[in-house]
Design a protein around this motif. Structure first.
Motif, mmCIF file in Angstrom:
data_model
loop_
_atom_site.group_PDB
_atom_site.id
_atom_site.type_symbol
_atom_site.label_atom_id
_atom_site.label_comp_id
_atom_site.label_asym_id
_atom_site.label_seq_id
_atom_site.Cartn_x
_atom_site.Cartn_y
_atom_site.Cartn_z
ATOM 1 N N ARG A 16 32.465 47.470 45.496
ATOM 2 C CA ARG A 16 31.530 47.695 44.397
ATOM 3 C C ARG A 16 31.964 46.838 43.208
ATOM 4 N NH1 ARG A 16 28.315 52.298 44.964
ATOM 5 N NH2 ARG A 16 27.794 52.074 42.766
ATOM 6 N N PHE A 17 30.994 46.245 42.520
ATOM 7 C CA PHE A 17 31.318 45.494 41.318
ATOM 8 C C PHE A 17 30.092 45.463 40.415
ATOM 9 C CE2 PHE A 17 29.842 42.488 44.506
ATOM 10 C CZ PHE A 17 28.934 41.692 43.833
ATOM 11 N N GLY A 18 30.339 45.372 39.106
ATOM 12 C CA GLY A 18 29.228 45.345 38.166
ATOM 13 C C GLY A 18 29.694 45.437 36.734
ATOM 14 N N SER A 19 28.798 45.863 35.860
ATOM 15 C CA SER A 19 29.056 45.877 34.428
ATOM 16 C C SER A 19 30.061 46.947 34.061
ATOM 17 C CB SER A 19 27.746 46.103 33.664
ATOM 18 O OG SER A 19 27.175 47.352 34.039
ATOM 19 N N GLU A 20 30.391 47.014 32.775
ATOM 20 C CA GLU A 20 31.432 47.922 32.297
ATOM 21 C C GLU A 20 31.185 49.364 32.714
ATOM 22 O OE1 GLU A 20 32.361 47.436 28.103
ATOM 23 O OE2 GLU A 20 31.280 45.554 28.150
ATOM 24 N N PRO A 42 36.232 40.462 49.904
ATOM 25 C CA PRO A 42 34.897 40.637 49.323
ATOM 26 C C PRO A 42 34.814 40.208 47.864
ATOM 27 C CG PRO A 42 35.464 42.534 50.655
ATOM 28 C CD PRO A 42 36.709 41.693 50.563
ATOM 29 N N LEU A 43 35.857 40.463 47.071
ATOM 30 C CA LEU A 43 35.823 40.087 45.657
ATOM 31 C C LEU A 43 35.817 38.575 45.487
ATOM 32 C CD1 LEU A 43 38.312 42.696 44.196
ATOM 33 C CD2 LEU A 43 35.839 42.655 43.898
ATOM 34 N N GLU A 44 36.560 37.874 46.324
ATOM 35 C CA GLU A 44 36.564 36.421 46.246
ATOM 36 C C GLU A 44 35.234 35.846 46.726
ATOM 37 O OE1 GLU A 44 41.180 35.289 47.249
ATOM 38 O OE2 GLU A 44 39.950 36.168 48.835
ATOM 39 N N GLY A 46 46.855 40.384 45.387
ATOM 40 C CA GLY A 46 46.901 40.300 46.831
ATOM 41 C C GLY A 46 45.732 40.986 47.503
ATOM 42 N N VAL A 47 44.510 40.535 47.209
ATOM 43 C CA VAL A 47 43.322 41.239 47.673
ATOM 44 C C VAL A 47 43.187 41.267 49.183
ATOM 45 C CG1 VAL A 47 41.959 40.918 45.591
ATOM 46 C CG2 VAL A 47 41.997 39.118 47.302
ATOM 47 N N ASN A 93 31.626 41.167 31.600
ATOM 48 C CA ASN A 93 32.631 42.214 31.692
ATOM 49 C C ASN A 93 32.430 42.940 33.019
ATOM 50 O OD1 ASN A 93 33.713 41.728 29.090
ATOM 51 N ND2 ASN A 93 32.045 42.874 28.180
ATOM 52 N N LEU A 94 33.432 42.897 33.865
ATOM 53 C CA LEU A 94 33.267 43.304 35.254
ATOM 54 C C LEU A 94 34.227 44.431 35.619
ATOM 55 C CD1 LEU A 94 31.756 42.235 37.910
ATOM 56 C CD2 LEU A 94 33.951 41.132 38.420
ATOM 57 N N ARG A 95 33.681 45.444 36.286
ATOM 58 C CA ARG A 95 34.501 46.450 36.951
ATOM 59 C C ARG A 95 34.372 46.248 38.454
ATOM 60 N NH1 ARG A 95 34.133 52.518 34.459
ATOM 61 N NH2 ARG A 95 35.322 52.137 32.564
ATOM 62 N N PHE A 96 35.441 46.519 39.182
ATOM 63 C CA PHE A 96 35.348 46.363 40.630
ATOM 64 C C PHE A 96 36.255 47.362 41.344
ATOM 65 C CE2 PHE A 96 38.128 43.137 38.751
ATOM 66 C CZ PHE A 96 39.337 43.350 39.403
ATOM 67 N N HIS A 97 35.846 47.695 42.555
ATOM 68 C CA HIS A 97 36.584 48.650 43.382
ATOM 69 C C HIS A 97 36.343 48.300 44.838
ATOM 70 C CE1 HIS A 97 38.081 52.114 45.335
ATOM 71 N NE2 HIS A 97 36.958 52.796 45.414
ATOM 72 N N VAL A 98 37.411 48.224 45.618
ATOM 73 C CA VAL A 98 37.289 47.896 47.038
ATOM 74 C C VAL A 98 38.055 48.911 47.867
ATOM 75 C CG1 VAL A 98 37.565 46.118 48.798
ATOM 76 C CG2 VAL A 98 37.180 45.453 46.424
ATOM 77 N N ARG A 99 37.437 49.361 48.942
ATOM 78 C CA ARG A 99 38.108 50.232 49.902
ATOM 79 C C ARG A 99 38.080 49.546 51.267
ATOM 80 N NH1 ARG A 99 34.418 53.622 47.370
ATOM 81 N NH2 ARG A 99 33.124 53.927 49.233
ATOM 82 N N ASP A 100 39.252 49.215 51.789
ATOM 83 C CA ASP A 100 39.357 48.644 53.122
ATOM 84 C C ASP A 100 39.505 49.812 54.092
ATOM 85 O OD1 ASP A 100 39.992 47.425 55.489
ATOM 86 O OD2 ASP A 100 41.365 45.971 54.604
#
Length: 381
Positions: free
Chosen positions: A122-126, A57-59, A210-211, A69-76
């Motif tokens: 999830r991804f977005g600003s600081e 998803p991030l790619e 290794g996403v 400036n990006l924060r991101f979090h992924v739950r598989d």
């Protein structure tokens, strides 16, 4: 970069492709009735499987033109379900199955239950990860009464500053202070303006963490101007689980600080450095893993730039304040004691040592009550 305890930082996901059909050009050419107003062609009917197969998803979904400036979090969640019998029961229950806020409400409408959700990104600003991409099995018809328009296979809704799009396999949401919905769909479906293609250091970060192998991942990226990013991940096995921390810098010399910080914190960590990228890996019993939400109740990280130069001939260490970002000041600490405080970019502090002396010099960025370590070096004379 937010210097949260590495034990609290986690890993990523390789969510499946959505198989969405999106007519070429429809993102900016919607007609009054909500369709794109163009005739179908072989090109416009091609699915995104050709470009999205195997992408995380991030790619796939993070656009280059969103937050610098990006924060991101992924739950598989699919990977976590596969490991449920190996994780402690409380841990499996602690991992959220659905996004929060308006995103959760819509997902609950279009999904039979949370078992239909394969991943949450999830991804977005600081300060807020305001964009959400959820993969799984959904029923877009469940929101027909509320839909505002259509974009290809997506039903589009607008509500209180939030834009959402739902297809049979993907749910996308954009809040008012985040990347526009059309921009995210352009990246995810048409493959245009993807950050992973436009920002070399972001691509390096995702490649090394290794996403496509991680179960949970957290990270921050300061943009190509700063060229700095960090990501922390976990992947789960039956008996052992692997933790990985990755840092990418514009200045390759900063990887030495990353290596020192990781080896100071863990006795069982392996650190490798390749140019401007540092990778730390350790393996722990799966039963010891704990899930923690690193973005809960957290504001923007304190950021600053500093360099540490050691002169063996004069037995001195010189710290230079190179960039302020959102820091009020930086503090120069030697073995835990604050020795100098620098408030303006360009200022320097010089620490003198006796022959045979050794210790650790740490540079900490400070804003209000929040602190972040930005540089660290062990010295010996």
């Amino acid at each position: 970069m937010n210097d949260v305890s590495r034990r609290e930082l986690l890993a990523t996901t390789g969510a499946g492709t959505s198989g969405i059909v999106l007519t070429a050009g429809c993102l900016d050419q919607l007609s009054e009735n909500g369709t794109d107003g163009t005739e179908d062609t072989d090109e416009s009917n091609a699915t995104d499987d050709e470009t999205a197969t195997g992408m995380s998803p991030l790619e796939r979904w993070v656009p280059a033109s969103g937050s610098e400036n990006l924060r991101f979090h992924v739950r598989d969640l699919a990977a976590i379900r596969r490991s449920a019998d190996d994780l402690r029961a409380a841990v499996a229950e602690d991992v959220p199955r659905l996004p929060t806020g308006d995103s959760r409400e819509i997902v609950e409408k279009v999904a039979d239950d949370d078992s239909a959700v394969a991943s949450v990104c999830r991804f977005g600003s600081e300060g807020v990860a305001g964009n959400v991409v959820v993969t799984g099995t959904f029923d877009p018809g469940a929101v027909d009464a509320e839909r505002e328009s259509s974009i290809g296979e997506f039903a589009v809704l607008e509500r209180d500053g939030v834009s959402a799009a739902v297809s049979a396999e993907t749910f996308v949401v954009s809040s008012a202070d985040s990347a526009a919905l059309e921009t995210i769909l352009s990246a995810g479906v048409e493959g245009t303006d993807r950050r992973v293609d436009e920002h070399d250091h972001f691509a390096q970060l995702l490649e090394r963490v290794g996403v496509d192998e991680r179960a949970v991942l957290w990270g921050e990226y300061e943009g190509d101007a700063a060229g700095t990013g960090r990501a922390y991940s976990w992947s789960f096995g039956a008996d052992t689980s692997t933790y990985r921390a990755v840092a990418v810098y514009a200045d390759p010399e900063r990887t030495a600080d990353f290596e020192a910080g990781m080896t100071d914190q863990f006795d069982d960590v392996t650190v490798t450095v390749d140019g401007n990228v540092g990778v730390a890996t350790r393996t722990v019993p799966t039963e010891e893993y704990e899930y923690r939400n690193l973005f809960a109740n957290s504001g923007p990280a304190v950021r600053a730039g500093a360099s540490i130069e050691v002169d063996q001939s004069s037995r001195t260490v010189t710290v230079t304040y190179t960039a302020s970002s959102n820091a009020d000041r930086i503090e120069v600490r030697a073995d835990g004691e604050t020795r100098e405080t620098l408030t303006d970019v360009g200022q320097q502090a010089t620490l003198e040592y006796d022959a045979g002396a050794s210790g650790t010099v740490q540079v900490v960025a400070v804003s209000g009550d929040t602190e972040t370590q930005v540089a660290r070096k062990s010295v010996s004379f």
